[in-house]
Design a protein around this motif. Structure first.
Motif, short mmCIF file in Angstrom:
data_model
loop_
_atom_site.label_atom_id
_atom_site.label_comp_id
_atom_site.label_asym_id
_atom_site.label_seq_id
_atom_site.Cartn_x
_atom_site.Cartn_y
_atom_site.Cartn_z
N LEU A 134 0.80 -1.22 0.00
CA LEU A 134 0.00 0.00 0.00
C LEU A 134 0.83 1.27 0.00
O LEU A 134 0.36 2.33 -0.41
N ALA A 135 2.08 1.18 0.48
CA ALA A 135 2.92 2.38 0.59
C ALA A 135 3.33 2.89 -0.78
O ALA A 135 3.54 2.12 -1.72
N ALA A 136 3.45 4.21 -0.90
CA ALA A 136 4.00 4.80 -2.11
C ALA A 136 5.49 4.45 -2.20
O ALA A 136 6.14 4.25 -1.17
N PRO A 137 6.06 4.35 -3.42
CA PRO A 137 7.46 3.93 -3.55
C PRO A 137 8.43 4.74 -2.71
O PRO A 137 9.36 4.19 -2.11
N GLU A 138 8.22 6.06 -2.63
CA GLU A 138 9.17 6.91 -1.91
C GLU A 138 9.05 6.78 -0.39
O GLU A 138 9.92 7.27 0.34
N GLN A 139 7.99 6.14 0.10
CA GLN A 139 7.84 5.97 1.55
C GLN A 139 7.95 4.52 1.98
O GLN A 139 7.82 4.20 3.16
N ARG A 140 8.27 3.62 1.03
CA ARG A 140 8.22 2.19 1.33
C ARG A 140 9.23 1.78 2.40
O ARG A 140 8.92 1.02 3.31
N GLY A 141 10.47 2.27 2.27
CA GLY A 141 11.47 1.91 3.27
C GLY A 141 11.11 2.40 4.65
O GLY A 141 11.22 1.68 5.64
N ARG A 142 10.65 3.66 4.73
CA ARG A 142 10.27 4.22 6.04
C ARG A 142 9.05 3.49 6.61
O ARG A 142 9.00 3.21 7.81
N ALA A 143 8.05 3.23 5.75
CA ALA A 143 6.85 2.54 6.24
C ALA A 143 7.18 1.14 6.71
O ALA A 143 6.71 0.69 7.78
N THR A 144 7.99 0.42 5.94
CA THR A 144 8.39 -0.93 6.33
C THR A 144 9.17 -0.89 7.64
O THR A 144 8.97 -1.73 8.53
N GLY A 145 10.07 0.09 7.77
CA GLY A 145 10.83 0.22 9.01
C GLY A 145 9.95 0.49 10.21
O GLY A 145 10.16 -0.05 11.29
N THR A 146 8.91 1.32 10.01
CA THR A 146 8.01 1.64 11.11
C THR A 146 7.20 0.42 11.53
O THR A 146 7.05 0.13 12.73
N VAL A 147 6.68 -0.33 10.56
CA VAL A 147 5.92 -1.53 10.89
C VAL A 147 6.82 -2.56 11.56
O VAL A 147 6.43 -3.22 12.53
N MET A 148 8.06 -2.69 11.06
CA MET A 148 8.99 -3.60 11.70
C MET A 148 9.34 -3.14 13.11
O MET A 148 9.57 -3.95 14.01
N SER A 149 9.37 -1.82 13.33
CA SER A 149 9.57 -1.32 14.69
C SER A 149 8.46 -1.83 15.60
O SER A 149 8.70 -2.21 16.75
N GLY A 150 7.24 -1.83 15.07
CA GLY A 150 6.12 -2.37 15.84
C GLY A 150 6.30 -3.83 16.16
O GLY A 150 6.02 -4.28 17.27
N VAL A 151 6.81 -4.59 15.19
CA VAL A 151 7.08 -6.01 15.43
C VAL A 151 8.11 -6.18 16.53
O VAL A 151 7.94 -6.99 17.46
N LEU A 152 9.17 -5.41 16.45
CA LEU A 152 10.25 -5.54 17.44
C LEU A 152 9.81 -5.11 18.83
O LEU A 152 10.16 -5.74 19.83
N VAL A 153 9.04 -4.03 18.90
CA VAL A 153 8.49 -3.60 20.19
C VAL A 153 7.56 -4.68 20.74
O VAL A 153 7.54 -4.95 21.95
N GLY A 154 6.79 -5.31 19.85
CA GLY A 154 5.92 -6.40 20.28
C GLY A 154 6.71 -7.55 20.89
O GLY A 154 6.31 -8.13 21.90
N VAL A 155 7.83 -7.87 20.28
CA VAL A 155 8.70 -8.93 20.82
C VAL A 155 9.19 -8.55 22.21
O VAL A 155 9.15 -9.35 23.16
N LEU A 156 9.64 -7.30 22.35
CA LEU A 156 10.18 -6.85 23.64
C LEU A 156 9.11 -6.78 24.72
O LEU A 156 9.30 -7.24 25.85
#
Length: 397
Positions: A134-156
């Protein structure tokens, strides 16, 4: 935001709002937490069922292996099914199995139920791939990083929250009941709020699974990133599979709550996840990967100081390990999501399936190493895995 009548409908090129990215991140973190709640509870579970550390640590191994199986069998469905309906259904199944785990009469029953629960618990990688789509190409890295941050915080938070709930309630079983309730609530929210998106290609399930092998064979970048993911998560799991026994024994003598809170040190890794995504957006993925892999290797040397008895070294080493492994994870995902936009769920499955197989191997190896040689043997195991990953980077890049 969505109305009360149904899900949001986004144009194909609209990108993701900050609020929607946050929703994806929170949902992914809550979902992945299900496979980590048990880690700070291993000493309490072993004590209740009268087993040793090796037997109890197999709970982590089976859960991780079940999650890997779910990545192989379930995640590819997101390329051909309605993602919102798929996610809600999976969360409902997880809720039922978590509730049953709370009443497990034996360690064997708990292990079986945990393994079954971890198969449909693969909502997080579906959410990451969904966000990348769903992310626009120019925001894909940042959006993916943010969602992955959520995953990592969930683990912690799973580790910290699991220990705190068990300590407050006086039983590890309360953690499973709490997890079941959280999954029911999350399913309701996502049913109402997740955006609609075009359903992918229609194909037979067997053909869909076979196509994953074709993608892996034709994409050398994906294969390389799978190697990094496998070795990185193997070392990460080796640490967390045995750290509860180290921290719970002399000289540390921590209870379940403190053992769980120890996992909060990895919050630095969640910050690194977003930073790594930005570096990838600037085309610096190779250098970023090398620096992070070197940091992982160094972390094992720090944690081996005084056989794990010096707490400051453990703290520093754990922060470095989480930062390195989680930063590489985000870098890997940001790179592979440039490949095959029409098959992002299958790319995710290939990568994360390999990733969690590494986790299962690391957990099993850690249990064996700790039983045979204590914490120094676990550190040696982790260092060998980290050195192998760095060696691949030096040779291939």
């Amino acid at each position: 935001m969505a109305s009360e009548r149904g899900p949001v409908r986004l144009p194909a090129d609209a990108g993701l709002s900050t609020g929607m990215v946050t929703l994806f991140a929170v949902a992914a973190g809550m979902a992945v937490a299900n496979i980590y709640y048990a880690q700070p509870l291993l000493t309490a579970i072993a004590r209740e069922f009268g087993v040793g550390s090796g037997a109890a640590s197999q709970l982590v191994t089976v859960t991780t292996a079940g999650y890997a199986l779910g990545l192989v069998l379930v995640v590819p469905l997101a390329d051909m099914r309605d993602r919102r309906r798929l996610v809600v259904t999976l969360l409902g199944i997880v809720a039922v199995l978590q509730a049953l785990s709370a009443a497990a009469p034996t360690l064997w029953a708990l292990t079986v139920l945990s393994g079954l629960m971890s198969v449909p618990a693969v909502v997080a990688p579906i959410m990451v791939a969904f966000a990348a789509t769903l992310a626009a190409p120019e925001q894909r890295g940042r959006a993916t990083g943010t969602v992955m941050s959520g995953v990592l915080v969930g683990v912690l938070l799973a580790r910290a929250g699991g220990g705190l709930v068990a300590d407050w309630a006086g039983s590890w079983r309360a953690v499973h009941l709490t997890a079941a309730a959280l999954m029911v609530g999350l399913a309701v929210v996502l049913h109402r709020r997740l955006p609609d998106a075009p359903v992918g290609e229609r194909t037979r399930y067997r053909a869909l699974l076979r196509s994953v092998a074709t993608i892996v064979r034709e994409e050398p970048v994906l294969r390389l990133r799978c190697v990094y993911g496998f070795l990185g998560f193997a070392g990460f799991s080796a640490f967390w599979a045995s750290s509860a026994f180290l921290l719970g024994g002399p000289p540390h003598g921590m209870g379940e709550a403190l053992i769980g809170a120890f996992g909060l040190l990895g919050v630095v890794g969640a910050i690194a996840a977003r930073t790594a995504g930005r570096f990838v957006d600037r085309g610096r993925e190779k250098a970023t990967t090398g620096v992070l892999l070197a940091l992982v290797l160094a972390s094992w040397g720090v944690m081996a100081v005084d056989g794990g008895h010096w707490l400051p070294a453990l703290v520093i080493g754990a922060i470095a390990l989480d930062l390195g492994v989680q930063g590489v994870q985000v870098t890997n995902l940001s790179v592979i999501y440039r490949l095959r936009p029409q098959a992002r769920a299958r790319v995710t499955m290939a990568y994360t399936g390999t990733y969690f197989l590494g986790g299962a191997l690391g957990s099993a190896a850690s249990g064996i190493a700790y039983a045979a040689g204590g914490w120094p043997a676990v550190c040696l195991t982790g260092a060998v895995l980290a050195a192998a990953a760095l060696g691949v980077w030096v040779r291939v890049g």
